[in-house]
Design a protein around this motif. Sequence first.
Motif, PDB file in Angstrom:
ATOM      1  N   GLY A 232       0.842  -1.196   0.000  1.00 32.14           N
ATOM      2  CA  GLY A 232       0.000   0.000   0.000  1.00 32.14           C
ATOM      3  C   GLY A 232       0.872   1.239   0.000  1.00 32.14           C
ATOM      4  O   GLY A 232       1.945   1.267   0.608  1.00 32.14           O
ATOM      5  N   GLY A 233       0.440   2.286  -0.678  1.00 36.20           N
ATOM      6  CA  GLY A 233       1.257   3.487  -0.822  1.00 36.20           C
ATOM      7  C   GLY A 233       1.509   4.191   0.500  1.00 36.20           C
ATOM      8  O   GLY A 233       0.579   4.451   1.263  1.00 36.20           O
ATOM      9  N   PHE A 234       2.770   4.530   0.757  1.00 38.00           N
ATOM     10  CA  PHE A 234       3.178   5.160   2.014  1.00 38.00           C
ATOM     11  C   PHE A 234       3.403   6.663   1.866  1.00 38.00           C
ATOM     12  O   PHE A 234       3.027   7.454   2.717  1.00 38.00           O
ATOM     13  N   GLY A 235       4.049   7.067   0.767  1.00 41.08           N
ATOM     14  CA  GLY A 235       4.531   8.435   0.640  1.00 41.08           C
ATOM     15  C   GLY A 235       3.494   9.415   0.123  1.00 41.08           C
ATOM     16  O   GLY A 235       2.636   9.077  -0.701  1.00 41.08           O
ATOM     17  N   TYR A 236       3.610  10.662   0.572  1.00 39.00           N
ATOM     18  CA  TYR A 236       2.654  11.700   0.187  1.00 39.00           C
ATOM     19  C   TYR A 236       2.985  12.358  -1.149  1.00 39.00           C
ATOM     20  O   TYR A 236       2.131  13.010  -1.738  1.00 39.00           O
ATOM     21  N   HIS A 237       4.209  12.195  -1.639  1.00 37.43           N
ATOM     22  CA  HIS A 237       4.535  12.727  -2.964  1.00 37.43           C
ATOM     23  C   HIS A 237       4.273  11.681  -4.047  1.00 37.43           C
ATOM     24  O   HIS A 237       4.486  11.937  -5.228  1.00 37.43           O
ATOM     25  N   ALA A 238       3.811  10.511  -3.636  1.00 37.93           N
ATOM     26  CA  ALA A 238       3.420   9.472  -4.582  1.00 37.93           C
ATOM     27  C   ALA A 238       1.942   9.635  -4.930  1.00 37.93           C
ATOM     28  O   ALA A 238       1.159  10.139  -4.120  1.00 37.93           O
ATOM     29  N   TYR A 239       1.564   9.192  -6.131  1.00 37.96           N
ATOM     30  CA  TYR A 239       0.139   9.243  -6.454  1.00 37.96           C
ATOM     31  C   TYR A 239      -0.619   8.360  -5.463  1.00 37.96           C
ATOM     32  O   TYR A 239      -0.087   7.396  -4.900  1.00 37.96           O
ATOM     33  N   GLY A 240      -1.856   8.705  -5.225  1.00 32.71           N
ATOM     34  CA  GLY A 240      -2.678   7.943  -4.296  1.00 32.71           C
ATOM     35  C   GLY A 240      -4.138   8.143  -4.628  1.00 32.71           C
ATOM     36  O   GLY A 240      -4.520   8.244  -5.797  1.00 32.71           O
ATOM     37  N   LYS A 241      -4.941   8.230  -3.591  1.00 32.27           N
ATOM     38  CA  LYS A 241      -6.374   8.433  -3.758  1.00 32.27           C
ATOM     39  C   LYS A 241      -6.835   9.314  -2.609  1.00 32.27           C
ATOM     40  O   LYS A 241      -6.716   8.925  -1.438  1.00 32.27           O
ATOM     41  N   ALA A 242      -7.308  10.504  -2.922  1.00 33.28           N
ATOM     42  CA  ALA A 242      -7.713  11.451  -1.886  1.00 33.28           C
ATOM     43  C   ALA A 242      -8.745  10.819  -0.954  1.00 33.28           C
ATOM     44  O   ALA A 242      -9.736  10.243  -1.409  1.00 33.28           O
ATOM     45  N   GLY A 243      -8.482  10.904   0.339  1.00 35.28           N
ATOM     46  CA  GLY A 243      -9.380  10.322   1.324  1.00 35.28           C
ATOM     47  C   GLY A 243      -9.061   8.884   1.678  1.00 35.28           C
ATOM     48  O   GLY A 243      -9.619   8.344   2.640  1.00 35.28           O
ATOM     49  N   TRP A 244      -8.188   8.257   0.901  1.00 30.08           N
ATOM     50  CA  TRP A 244      -7.733   6.884   1.184  1.00 30.08           C
ATOM     51  C   TRP A 244      -6.355   7.018   1.826  1.00 30.08           C
ATOM     52  O   TRP A 244      -5.382   7.368   1.161  1.00 30.08           O
ATOM     53  N   GLU A 245      -6.278   6.763   3.124  1.00 27.53           N
ATOM     54  CA  GLU A 245      -5.087   7.095   3.892  1.00 27.53           C
ATOM     55  C   GLU A 245      -3.840   6.366   3.401  1.00 27.53           C
ATOM     56  O   GLU A 245      -3.901   5.202   2.985  1.00 27.53           O
ATOM     57  N   ARG A 246      -2.708   7.080   3.472  1.00 27.01           N
ATOM     58  CA  ARG A 246      -1.424   6.411   3.259  1.00 27.01           C
ATOM     59  C   ARG A 246      -1.279   5.334   4.329  1.00 27.01           C
ATOM     60  O   ARG A 246      -1.831   5.451   5.423  1.00 27.01           O
TER      61      ARG A 246
END
Length: 389
Positions: free
Chosen positions: A320-334
Amino acid sequence: MADNRRRRMISLIVSFLFSVSLSCLCLAPIPASAHLKFGVNGKFKILQVADMHFATGATTRCEDVLPSQTAHCSDLNTTAFMSRVIAAEKPDLIVFTGDNIFGADAIDAKKSLNAAFAPAIASKIPWVAVLGNHDQESTLTRQGLMNHIVKLPNTLSQVNPPEAAHYIDGFGNYNLQVHGAADSSLQNKSVLNLYLLDSGDYSKVDSLNSKYDWIKTSQQFWFDRTSKRLQKEYNAKPNPQVGSAPGLAFFHIPLPEFWSFDSTNTTKGVRQEPISSATTNSGFFTTLVTRGDVKSVFVGHDHVNDFCGELKGLNLCYGGGFGYHAYGKAGWERRARVVVVDLNKKSNGSWGDVKSIRTWKRLDDEHLSVIDTQLLWNSSAKGLVVPRL
């Protein structure tokens, strides 16, 4: 008010870590020969950190966060999350599974690596790293990155195994042994084996029409030889054991077999994006299943996938994505993945071989919520399979 308190907390944590990391960088690293051991509680805990995508720190903005987070969100949120989860979980080993820095936005790869790993260094907990597909896009080659990483304090990372350095592909292939609990009959024998591999970056073979790289034949040959050697040592006197010690494998790019899972058959977690594996199948999944000692594979790369699925007795898990400069999903926590290996307790009260492997995830929310606790492997439930030497 809560947001202001959180920002002040992040600022204080980062300021402290920056000063600590500067002082730590002059310390000698842990010797590569140092052995990891199970604790007196019969447990060994691993924290997996996938895809930090660290760049320049406070000036690097976050990707895919809520509008309320945008103004004050940066790489420092990644740093603060790591500090919080390390403090909460107190792992015995931290494993970074690639894309530790986002090379395209990292002006100086060494400085970005130092900052990315600063919370691990400050914790004085042993840690290791492998590379992803973005790490080398800054000022260092893949070999240069690993050459720098292995010199940092408290790391057990290796550039490559000495016995295979002349033939193995990639940089960052190595094995770590975890010995039994202190004062037990297995304190000098590895009862858990960790395999870390370089899954590469991008395919160099145009005719295969694959964007991403894969684990090569030379790496699989090294894994097979290492696994067989470790089984012989496990079976040897003193205190000979039956079968193989269980193993865990860590690398960045998922195997094509991750495509076997969707929302209907994952054991825990979610699949929210396609599997970005190589389109060619190098056969490493078959190699792992044939040997039989590795019980779970842990990868990163696809940030909004965090599932585990079992195929032919092998667990395939995303961090699961950890970093905040990586793409993710708004509202889906790192998030971060935690893996705990437990030992069997003998009738005399001493610790024996491995009993089970469990996992859960920690979210970067107000409470560092724990989700998706699951049992990955149990020695009694699965029975004993003796790999062929």
